[in-house]
Design an enzyme around this catalytic site. Structure first.
Site, PDB file in Angstrom:
ATOM      1  N   ASP A   1       0.865  -1.172   0.000  1.00  0.00           N
ATOM      2  CA  ASP A   1       0.000   0.000   0.000  1.00  0.00           C
ATOM      3  C   ASP A   1       0.912   1.236   0.000  1.00  0.00           C
ATOM      4  O   ASP A   1       2.088   1.147   0.346  1.00  0.00           O
ATOM      5  CB  ASP A   1      -0.867  -0.035   1.261  1.00  0.00           C
ATOM      6  CG  ASP A   1      -1.589   1.276   1.459  1.00  0.00           C
ATOM      7  OD1 ASP A   1      -2.260   1.719   0.516  1.00  0.00           O
ATOM      8  OD2 ASP A   1      -1.460   1.855   2.559  1.00  0.00           O
TER       9      ASP A   1
ATOM     10  N   ASP B   1      -0.137   5.175   0.851  1.00  0.00           N
ATOM     11  CA  ASP B   1      -0.351   6.177   1.911  1.00  0.00           C
ATOM     12  C   ASP B   1      -0.464   5.512   3.286  1.00  0.00           C
ATOM     13  O   ASP B   1      -1.267   4.594   3.480  1.00  0.00           O
ATOM     14  CB  ASP B   1      -1.617   6.980   1.624  1.00  0.00           C
ATOM     15  CG  ASP B   1      -1.518   7.717   0.284  1.00  0.00           C
ATOM     16  OD1 ASP B   1      -0.400   8.071  -0.113  1.00  0.00           O
ATOM     17  OD2 ASP B   1      -2.571   7.927  -0.359  1.00  0.00           O
TER      18      ASP B   1
ATOM     19  N   CYS C   1      -5.556   2.994  -8.554  1.00  0.00           N
ATOM     20  CA  CYS C   1      -6.956   3.091  -8.979  1.00  0.00           C
ATOM     21  C   CYS C   1      -7.390   4.539  -8.814  1.00  0.00           C
ATOM     22  O   CYS C   1      -7.432   5.057  -7.697  1.00  0.00           O
ATOM     23  CB  CYS C   1      -7.843   2.176  -8.136  1.00  0.00           C
ATOM     24  SG  CYS C   1      -9.590   2.589  -8.315  1.00  0.00           S
TER      25      CYS C   1
ATOM     26  N   CYS D   1     -15.505   0.305 -10.366  1.00  0.00           N
ATOM     27  CA  CYS D   1     -14.478  -0.298 -11.212  1.00  0.00           C
ATOM     28  C   CYS D   1     -14.087  -1.663 -10.663  1.00  0.00           C
ATOM     29  O   CYS D   1     -14.578  -2.083  -9.626  1.00  0.00           O
ATOM     30  CB  CYS D   1     -13.257   0.610 -11.251  1.00  0.00           C
ATOM     31  SG  CYS D   1     -12.489   0.750  -9.620  1.00  0.00           S
TER      32      CYS D   1
ATOM     33  N   CYS E   1     -10.827  -2.246 -10.058  1.00  0.00           N
ATOM     34  CA  CYS E   1      -9.481  -2.137  -9.489  1.00  0.00           C
ATOM     35  C   CYS E   1      -9.449  -1.563  -8.076  1.00  0.00           C
ATOM     36  O   CYS E   1      -8.495  -1.809  -7.336  1.00  0.00           O
ATOM     37  CB  CYS E   1      -8.550  -1.365 -10.413  1.00  0.00           C
ATOM     38  SG  CYS E   1      -9.171   0.149 -11.139  1.00  0.00           S
TER      39      CYS E   1
ATOM     40  N   LYS F   1      -9.282  -1.162  -4.378  1.00  0.00           N
ATOM     41  CA  LYS F   1      -9.174  -2.094  -3.253  1.00  0.00           C
ATOM     42  C   LYS F   1     -10.432  -1.988  -2.394  1.00  0.00           C
ATOM     43  O   LYS F   1     -10.929  -0.876  -2.219  1.00  0.00           O
ATOM     44  CB  LYS F   1      -7.934  -1.769  -2.401  1.00  0.00           C
ATOM     45  CG  LYS F   1      -6.605  -2.023  -3.082  1.00  0.00           C
ATOM     46  CD  LYS F   1      -5.423  -1.803  -2.142  1.00  0.00           C
ATOM     47  CE  LYS F   1      -5.108  -0.341  -1.888  1.00  0.00           C
ATOM     48  NZ  LYS F   1      -3.881  -0.090  -1.111  1.00  0.00           N
TER      49      LYS F   1
ATOM     50  N   ASP G   1      -1.766  -0.413   5.814  1.00  0.00           N
ATOM     51  CA  ASP G   1      -2.107   0.150   7.126  1.00  0.00           C
ATOM     52  C   ASP G   1      -3.610   0.140   7.415  1.00  0.00           C
ATOM     53  O   ASP G   1      -4.031   0.659   8.438  1.00  0.00           O
ATOM     54  CB  ASP G   1      -1.575   1.591   7.237  1.00  0.00           C
ATOM     55  CG  ASP G   1      -2.313   2.541   6.307  1.00  0.00           C
ATOM     56  OD1 ASP G   1      -2.472   2.197   5.113  1.00  0.00           O
ATOM     57  OD2 ASP G   1      -2.751   3.607   6.766  1.00  0.00           O
TER      58      ASP G   1
HETATM   59 MG    MG Z   1      -2.889   3.287   3.326  1.00  0.00          MG
HETATM   60 ZN    ZN Z   2     -10.456   1.596 -10.146  1.00  0.00          ZN
END
Ligand code: MG
Ligand code: ZN
Length: 437
Positions: A258, A260, A339, A358, A360, A362, A387
Site C-alpha cells: 500500500d 499512503d 486506482c 471499477c 481495481c 481495493k 495500514d
Molecule cells: Mg494506506
Molecule cells: Zn479503479
C-alpha cells in the site's frame, strides 16, 4: 517461439580500463571468469537457450583471446563470426559490417560487460508487437541518479533519454537504460558509412519521439558489471541463484505495498507532490525487498482523481517523487498500480469519468490480477502490506499473506472485520518478518 531470424551481436571491443585490476590487461574484460565461465559465455548460453544460435562478436583490444576460446562456436552449440575493430568505432560503428554479412535479419545488441538472465521470448514478442526500429530494455535500478534514464510515453514509446551527466531538477521515473537492444534490419541499414558512431547519440536519439523506438521494462536480472565491485556482486548473486530466480519464465514472489500510511506518511489525501513525505524507514525497507528476490509493487487507491482534486498526470508526478527519493537512497519499486476511481457520485467538483464502480479499487483485486499476469507472480508465495483493514481484505481476496502496519491508519479504519497474518510496527519490521531477519 521461433527466434531464428535474430542474430545476437556482442560488443566486446572496449578497452576495459576500469577493470584492469582484474584483467591485468592480459585478457579483454568480457573474458573475465565469473564463477567458472567467461562473461561472454554466460551471455551466449542465456541467448542460445531461446533459439538464437547465430552470434557476431565485435572484438578489439586483445580480441584474439576471445577468438581462441570460442572459435566458430561449434563447441558451444552456436555459430560465431567476428568483426575486428582496427580502430575504435564507438558503440555502434562496427554494426556497419552486419549489412555485408546478412540480409533480412533483426539483431540483438548486447554489451560485453552487462550480465543478464532474461526471458528473450518476452522482449522479442514486445519488439514484434510494436514493430519499432529499436527496442531498448529498461529497468528500475538502485542508482537512477547516476544512470541514463529513458522517458517513456503511455504507449511504451521512448520519447527521450536523460543522460546521467545532465543535472536533474525535477522528479523522474526510475526507468534506466540497461544496455540491451533489439535493432531491426532497417535500423542497421541506416549505418551507411564506416566511422565512429555512438548508438545513443547518433542513431537512437534522432528517432526518439517519432514512433520508432520502444522501451521494454523488466525486473529481470540485468546488470552492468563494469567495475570490480559490481563484478564481485554479480558473482555472489549468480551463486545465490538470483539471476535465474528473477527470470520471468520462472514464477515470481512479490510483496504488494500500500502507499499512503505505509510507504509515505498519512496526511489525508495526497494530490500535490509537496504532500508526499516518506516514512523514515521506507527506503531501508524497500531496499531490503530489492535484495531479497521479492518484487516490490505498489497497489494504491487514489480517489483524488475521481474527486477532481488533481488528474492522472499529477498522481504520476507524485509517484515520480517517490521513485526519485527512493532512488537517492538506493531503493526502487518494480511497478506501481493505482486506482483513480471512486464509486460515490454526486459531488459538485467531481470528475464524472472516474466516478464509476471499477474492478481495481481495493479491496477488489483488479490491480493485483494485472500484476500477476504481467510478472508471472505466484500468489501463494506473496504478501500484501498495508495500514488499513481494506488492504488486509484486499490481500485475503487475492490469496496472499497479509501484514498490517501500525503506521498511518494502523488498522483503525475498521471497515472490514479481518485479521492480518501478522502485525508490524512499520514497513521495515514487516519486511524483516517476511525475509526472516
Ligand atoms: Mg494506506
Ligand atoms: Zn479503479
Amino acid at each position: 517461439m521461433n527466434n531464428s531470424k535474430y542474430v545476437a551481436v556482442i560488443q566486446a571491443g572496449g578497452k576495459g580500463t576500469r577493470m584492469v585490476s582484474l584483467t591485468h590487461d592480459q585478457i579483454p574484460k568480457p573474458m573475465l571468469e565469473l564463477n567458472g565461465k567467461p562473461m561472454i559465455q554466460w551471455q551466449i548460453e542465456n541467448v542460445a537457450k531461446y533459439g538464437i544460435k547465430e552470434f557476431v562478436i565485435i572484438i578489439g583490444h586483445l580480441g584474439e583471446k576471445i577468438k581462441e576460446y570460442f572459435g566458430n562456436g561449434s563447441s558451444f552449440g552456436v555459430s560465431i563470426r567476428y568483426i575486428e575493430e582496427k580502430e575504435p568505432l564507438g558503440s555502434a560503428g562496427a554494426l556497419y559490417y552486419l549489412n555485408e554479412f546478412y540480409s533480412d535479419r533483426d539483431y540483438i545488441l548486447i554489451f560485453g560487460d552487462v550480465m543478464f538472465c532474461i526471458d528473450w521470448n518476452r522482449i522479442i514478442s514486445f519488439h514484434e508487437k510494436h514493430m519499432g526500429d529499436a527496442t531498448l530494455l529498461a529497468h528500475p535500478n538502485a542508482h537512477p541518479y547516476d544512470s541514463d534514464l529513458l522517458i517513456l510515453a503511455e504507449n511504451e514509446e521512448v520519447i527521450g533519454i536523460d543522460s546521467k551527466n545532465n543535472k536533474r531538477d525535477y522528479w523522474y521515473s526510475n526507468c534506466v537504460n540497461a544496455g540491451i537492444y533489439i535493432l531491426s534490419e532497417k535500423f542497421v541499414n541506416t549505418i551507411q558509412e564506416l566511422k565512429k558512431t555512438d548508438l545513443e547519440k547518433d542513431l537512437l536519439a534522432p528517432l526518439m519521439g517519432t514512433g520508432k523506438v520502444y522501451g521494454y521494462i523488466t525486473p529481470e536480472y540485468v546488470k552492468d558489471v563494469g567495475t570490480p565491485e559490481r563484478f564481485a556482486n554479480a558473482c555472489i548473486e549468480q551463486k545465490a541463484g538470483v539471476w535465474e530466480e528473477k527470470c520471468l519464465e520462472k514464477k515470481q514472489k512479490c510483496i504488494f505495498l500500500d502507499r499512503d500510511g505505509t510507504i509515505n506518511k498519512q496526511v489525508g489525501l495526497v494530490y500535490k507532490d509537496e504532500q508526499l513525505v516518506l516514512e523514515e524507514c521506507a527506503s531501508e525497507a524497500i531496499k531490503l525487498i530489492n535484495q531479497s528476490g521479492y518484487l516490490a509493487i505498489v497497489i494504491t487507491n487514489q480517489p483524488v482523481v475521481a474527486r477532481g482534486l488533481c488528474d492522472i498526470s499529477d498522481v504520476e508526478y507524485i509517484h515520480k517523487k517517490m521513485e526519485s527519493i527512493l532512488g537517492n537512497d538506493g531503493a526502487y519499486v518494480d511497478d506501481i498500480a493505482f486506482c483513480p476511481h471512486h464509486p460515490d457520485k454526486g459531488y459538485p467538483e467531481e470528475n464524472p469519468a472516474y466516478k464509476i464502480v471499477c474492478e481495481c479499487r481495493k479491496p477488489k483485486t483488479g490491480m493485483i490480477d494485472r500484476m500477476v499476469k504481467k510478472y508471472n507472480i505466484d500468489l501463494s508465495k506473496s504478501y500484501m502490506i498495508g495500514d488499513t483493514t481494506q488492504d488486509i481484505q484486499t490481500g485475503i481476496n487475492a490469496g496472499v499473506k497479509t501484514i498490517l502496519v501500525k503506521t498511518g491508519e494502523g488498522g483503525q479504519d475498521k471497515k472490514y472485520y479481518v485479521e492480518p497474518d501478522f502485525v508490524a510496527d512499520n514497513l521495515l519490521e514487516a519486511v524483516k518478518q517476511i525475509v526472516g531477519e
